[in-house]
Design a protein around this motif. Structure first.
Motif, short mmCIF file in Angstrom:
data_model
loop_
_atom_site.label_atom_id
_atom_site.label_comp_id
_atom_site.label_asym_id
_atom_site.label_seq_id
_atom_site.Cartn_x
_atom_site.Cartn_y
_atom_site.Cartn_z
N PRO A 8 0.79 -1.23 0.00
CA PRO A 8 0.00 0.00 0.00
C PRO A 8 0.83 1.30 0.00
O PRO A 8 0.42 2.28 -0.60
CB PRO A 8 -0.84 -0.10 1.28
N GLN A 9 2.01 1.28 0.64
CA GLN A 9 2.80 2.53 0.68
C GLN A 9 3.56 2.71 -0.63
O GLN A 9 4.10 1.74 -1.16
CB GLN A 9 3.82 2.52 1.82
N ASP A 10 3.66 3.95 -1.09
CA ASP A 10 4.38 4.24 -2.33
C ASP A 10 5.87 4.39 -2.02
O ASP A 10 6.28 5.34 -1.35
CB ASP A 10 3.83 5.53 -2.95
N GLY A 11 6.67 3.45 -2.52
CA GLY A 11 8.12 3.51 -2.32
C GLY A 11 8.83 4.20 -3.47
O GLY A 11 10.06 4.14 -3.57
N GLY A 12 8.06 4.85 -4.34
CA GLY A 12 8.66 5.67 -5.40
C GLY A 12 9.19 4.88 -6.58
O GLY A 12 10.02 5.40 -7.33
N TYR A 13 8.74 3.64 -6.76
CA TYR A 13 9.19 2.87 -7.93
C TYR A 13 8.60 3.51 -9.18
O TYR A 13 7.38 3.62 -9.32
CB TYR A 13 8.74 1.41 -7.82
N ARG A 14 9.45 3.99 -10.07
CA ARG A 14 9.01 4.58 -11.34
C ARG A 14 9.88 4.01 -12.46
O ARG A 14 11.12 4.00 -12.33
CB ARG A 14 9.17 6.10 -11.33
N VAL A 15 9.25 3.56 -13.54
CA VAL A 15 10.02 3.02 -14.67
C VAL A 15 10.81 4.16 -15.31
O VAL A 15 10.30 5.26 -15.48
CB VAL A 15 9.06 2.36 -15.69
#
Ligand code: FAD
Length: 420
Positions: A119-126
């Protein structure tokens, strides 16, 4: 307690957390299938992956979770290693090099799937990666790498991406772009994974150092401050620290490296924020951006195992990193809001140590040394689950803990003999 410092200075990622989950210390005798020693990114990924696979586990961390190397990590997630596919092919053969890269690329994607499941956004961005030749001599080497990657099905574009300024091109004689990499916020990601694992039944203990691992029949007994853990399998996810008695070898060559985060809103307009940048020089200069418009840049590795502690020493390296950025974007002025130094471990042959040690079956090493530690952590978690299911992972033979001839690698032996 291990008192060796792995970083110094003003770290950026912990400042992005408004609340740090905490976990109790061990005060009992716990029995489990898998005991993970170490609550950094590697322990976090292993814990979340085991939880997803429904395999009972305990994670023990001697300090706070995500506070060691993971807190200093600049968060570039790349399938390419410090050693090019073509260089690795020269050393171990093309078939194994291609397999290693294929599993690294799979690990980048798997990390994205794991991140999407919490649920928490760990900032994974392609992201895409711009790989630059640092010198004219490196340009043919870069071209060879590009051609080999293309031949094996990797999406890659020769040249600089649209918008990159002429100063950038004047600095680097050649470049290509690969696709399908990612960036993360390592501290948020590690916390998110550990919290998810804990919700799914993994017991997590902080301030619980493991002093000793001994065989007791079919079990391993872990002597901890405050209690004992009995486990069938032990995962050594202790990073670059001298860790536990009874764990065989696989020590990294330790260096120190430097990083900074600029002030927010300082990414030059001409830079495409979907890209990260690195180069062929070793050590290499690299940078990425953050969602609030900072540049996180790093490099300048030095052959010393300990982080610099003096402010003037750190300022001098920070000024050098800013000067590198300034050369690429002469129209912009950058200021470092955070600057830090961290210890950084490499294996002599540039491959991680993953798998059971032949002398200690059941003691699984998840030591993902090198600039790609996070990708190797995901790879380790995949290999761990395969091993627990009785399957032979295709990279098991290549990555298992092994004696590596350090002298033959040409890398200096700067490892300090720390006491445990
Ligand atoms: C400046 C810098 C930039 C980097 N940039 C990148 C990058 O862009 N991308 C990337 O993939 N990697 C990068 N790395 C490398 C990355 O930080 C590491 O590969 C990764 O964080 C290692 O995670 P880990 O969990 O294995 O180790 P750690 O985060 O060090 O965690 C190990 C944990 O084990 C615990 N421990 C040790 N011994 C015991 C014991 N006996 N009992 C209990 N607990 C114990 C420690 O307290 C520690 O918390 C960078 C490193 C540095 C320094």
């Amino acid at each position: 307690m291990n008192e060796h410092k792995l970083h110094d200075g003003s770290l950026y990622w912990p400042k992005t957390m408004s609340f740090f989950p905490t976990y109790p210390s061990l005060r009992e005798r716990a029995m489990t299938q898998v005991a993970i020693i170490g609550g950094g990114m590697t322990g976090a990924i292993c814990a979340a992956t085991l939880a997803e696979a429904g395999i009972p586990a305990v994670l023990v961390e001697e300090k706070r979770v995500a506070s060691a190397s993971t807190a200093a990590n600049t968060g570039l997630i790349q399938f390419s290693s410090d050693i090019m596919m073509s260089g690795l092919a020269d050393r171990i053969g093309e078939r194994d090099a291609v397999a290693f890269y294929a599993h690294s690329r799979k690990a980048v994607n798997d990390l994205g799937l794991l991140a999407a499941a919490v649920p928490q956004d760990g900032g994974y961005r392609v992201r895409s990666s711009l790989y630059c030749a640092s010198t004219d001599e490196d340009a043919p080497k870069l071209r060879r790498e590009y051609e080999m990657l293309r031949r094996h099905g990797y999406a890659a574009d020769w040249g600089f991406p649209a918008g990159v300024g002429s100063d950038f091109m004047a600095r680097y004689p050649a470049a290509f772009v690969t696709h399908g990499d990612a960036e993360i916020n390592p501290v948020r990601t590690a916390h998110a994974f550990i919290a998810q694992a804990a919700r799914s039944g993994v017991r997590v203990y902080e301030h619980t150092g493991v002093a000793n691992v001994r065989r007791r029949g079919d079990w391993f007994a872990l002597d901890c401050e405050g209690g004992e853990i009995l486990a069938r399998t032990v995962v050594r996810a202790t990073g670059y620290l001298p860790d536990i008695e009874g764990a065989a070898g696989c020590e990294p060559i330790l260096r120190r490296t430097f990083a900074l985060a600029t002030k927010p809103n300082s990414v030059p307009a001409e830079w495409n924020r979907d890209h990260m940048m690195w180069e062929t020089a070793r050590p290499y200069f690299y940078f990425r951006t953050t969602p609030d418009g900072r540049i996180v840049a790093g490099g300048l590795d030095e052959d010393s195992p300990d982080p610099v502690t003096g402010e003037p020493e750190l300022q001098a390296r920070t000024a050098k990193l800013l000067a590198e950025l300034g050369k690429l974007f002469p129209g912009s002025r950058f200021e470092a809001e955070h600057a830090w130094c961290g210890s950084f471990g490499e294996s002599p042959d540039d491959l991680p140590f993953i798998g059971e040690h032949p002398e200690t079956p059941g003691l699984f090493h998840a030591l993902g040394y090198g600039g790609n530690g996070t990708v190797y952590a995901m790879l380790a978690a995949n290999m761990l689950v395969a091993r627990l299911r009785g399957q032979e992972h295709p990279l098991a033979g290549l990555l298992r803990p092994r004696e590596v001839n350090r002298a033959a690698s040409g890398k200096p032996a700067v490892r300090k003999a720390y006491g445990v």
